[in-house]
Design a protein around this motif. Structure first.
Motif, short mmCIF file in Angstrom:
data_model
loop_
_atom_site.label_atom_id
_atom_site.label_comp_id
_atom_site.label_asym_id
_atom_site.label_seq_id
_atom_site.Cartn_x
_atom_site.Cartn_y
_atom_site.Cartn_z
N TRP A 145 13.26 50.24 98.11
CA TRP A 145 13.94 49.12 97.26
C TRP A 145 13.31 49.00 95.40
N GLY A 146 14.22 48.58 94.70
CA GLY A 146 13.27 48.71 92.90
C GLY A 146 13.80 50.01 92.61
N GLU A 147 13.85 50.85 93.60
CA GLU A 147 13.58 52.43 92.72
C GLU A 147 14.88 52.83 91.95
N GLU A 148 15.00 52.57 90.83
CA GLU A 148 16.30 53.08 90.57
C GLU A 148 17.07 54.54 90.50
N HIS A 150 16.60 56.25 93.04
CA HIS A 150 17.17 56.93 93.94
C HIS A 150 18.60 55.85 94.25
N ALA A 151 18.87 54.85 93.59
CA ALA A 151 20.01 54.29 93.24
C ALA A 151 20.80 54.70 92.61
N VAL A 152 20.87 55.50 91.27
CA VAL A 152 21.07 56.32 90.47
C VAL A 152 22.02 57.12 91.26
N ARG A 188 15.48 43.32 93.64
CA ARG A 188 15.72 43.78 92.98
C ARG A 188 17.11 45.47 93.29
N SER A 189 17.19 45.84 94.29
CA SER A 189 18.04 47.03 94.88
C SER A 189 18.62 46.15 95.15
N GLN A 192 20.77 45.90 91.78
CA GLN A 192 21.23 47.31 91.43
C GLN A 192 22.43 47.67 92.05
N SER A 195 25.85 45.33 91.07
CA SER A 195 26.44 45.93 89.74
C SER A 195 26.57 46.92 89.11
N THR A 281 11.98 42.78 83.60
CA THR A 281 11.13 44.40 84.28
C THR A 281 10.40 43.67 85.74
#
Length: 317
Positions: A145-148, A150-152, A188-189, A192, A195, A281
């Motif tokens: 969670w919150g780790e951009e 990983h999402a990207v 945050r996740s 992400q 969006s 942030t």
């Protein structure tokens, strides 16, 4: 994080007689039963246990014929449109296993958790596999969670394709609101994955976008309320209702109202105007509501408090 200090938890069991005609797949002793959970807890900590709200969500996403939901997870019209579903914090994977039973070869299910939990997910989903599972439609991927990054990585691999981008239709969360230090990363996740590129890049403000489904059991209001106060600034949400057609009265009630402890399934969507807001942030600012409503002051939403008050007062539908 899956092995907090003084961890002392036991396997769970499905609440007996709470829902009529529930299919036996939820109670698979081989994969999600008592012995399997005990082994999972020893190896994976809290991720190896089936938490109570997961049973509720598993029924909602693949219900028995006697239960009607408002809104339903899948509608007749959606059955003809490919679904792209991402589950955050999937743990042992029971909810995803239930969803997998309903997938077509045009659908996609992305099952996520911490990197060290992904082997448990992959193993359990493989053990549940049947002839109805479209194996190519199921993807187990790490997503802290919150780790951009990983999402990207997920978006780049599975959603952005040469023949056209694919966007999420649903994001699922089951019993994820517990440790205070994880509330902001979870929010945050959620921001992400609702969006672009997870949602439509054409104009996300003109559509309902990704539907977020959250199953939740209230354990500590003082620890968990800050999440809902911030979440409601960015998302609108409402509880799921249920009607049992096999019972005499057949009235609508909030799904989870018959549980011993307060339990909910919420359906949420991003506020259209929130796509223009700057996401803070720092996690402390995000949880304090800064950035929401396009200003940097601290603020809070009271939707959850209102719904909880109605629950405690017994005035809910």
């Amino acid at each position: 994080m899956n092995f907090p200090e003084n961890l002392n938890i036991s396997p769970s069991v499905f609440p007996e007689n709470q829902w009529v005609n529930t299919t036996s797949a939820i109670n698979s002793d081989d994969v999600f039963g008592f012995a399997a959970q005990r082994e999972g807890i020893e190896k994976y900590g809290i991720a190896g246990r089936i938490w109570e709200a997961a049973y509720v969500l598993s029924i909602y996403v693949n219900p028995p014929s006697n239960l009607l939901f408002d809104p339903p997870f899948a509608t007749p019209s959606s059955s003809h449109c490919p679904r792209t579903i991402l589950e955050l914090g999937s743990g042992a994977g029971m909810t995803s296993a239930r969803i997998a039973e309903t997938l077509t070869d045009q659908d996609m299910l992305i099952v996520t958790d911490l990197p060290e939990v992904c082997p448990l997910l992959a193993s359990n989903l493989k053990a549940c596999r049947s002839s109805t599972f479209p194996e190519s439609s199921i993807h187990v991927r790490p997503l802290a969670w919150g780790e951009e990054p990983h999402a990207v990585a997920i978006a780049s691999e599975l959603l952005v394709r040469p023949n056209g981008a694919r966007t999420l239709t649903h994001v699922l969360c089951s019993d994820l609101i517990y440790f205070p230090e994880l509330l902001a990363p979870l929010l945050r996740s959620l921001l992400q994955v609702t969006s672009p590129p997870f949602s439509s890049t054409e104009d996300p403000t003109q559509a309902s976008g990704v539907t977020v489904v959250i199953s939740y059991k209230l354990r500590s209001l003082s620890k968990e309320a800050p999440f809902w106060s911030a979440f409601g600034l960015w998302f609108t949400f409402k509880p799921v209702l249920v009607k049992d057609t096999s019972s005499g009265d057949g009235t609508w009630q909030r799904f989870g109202a018959s549980s011993d402890d307060p339990m909910f399934i919420f359906i949420a969507n991003r506020r259209p105007e929130s796509y223009a807001w700057k996401i803070p942030t720092h996690n402390s600012d995000l949880l304090a509501g800064r950035g929401a409503v396009a200003d940097d002051s601290a603020k809070a939403d009271d939707t959850f408090e209102t719904l909880l008050f109605m629950t405690l007062e017994g005035s809910e539908a």
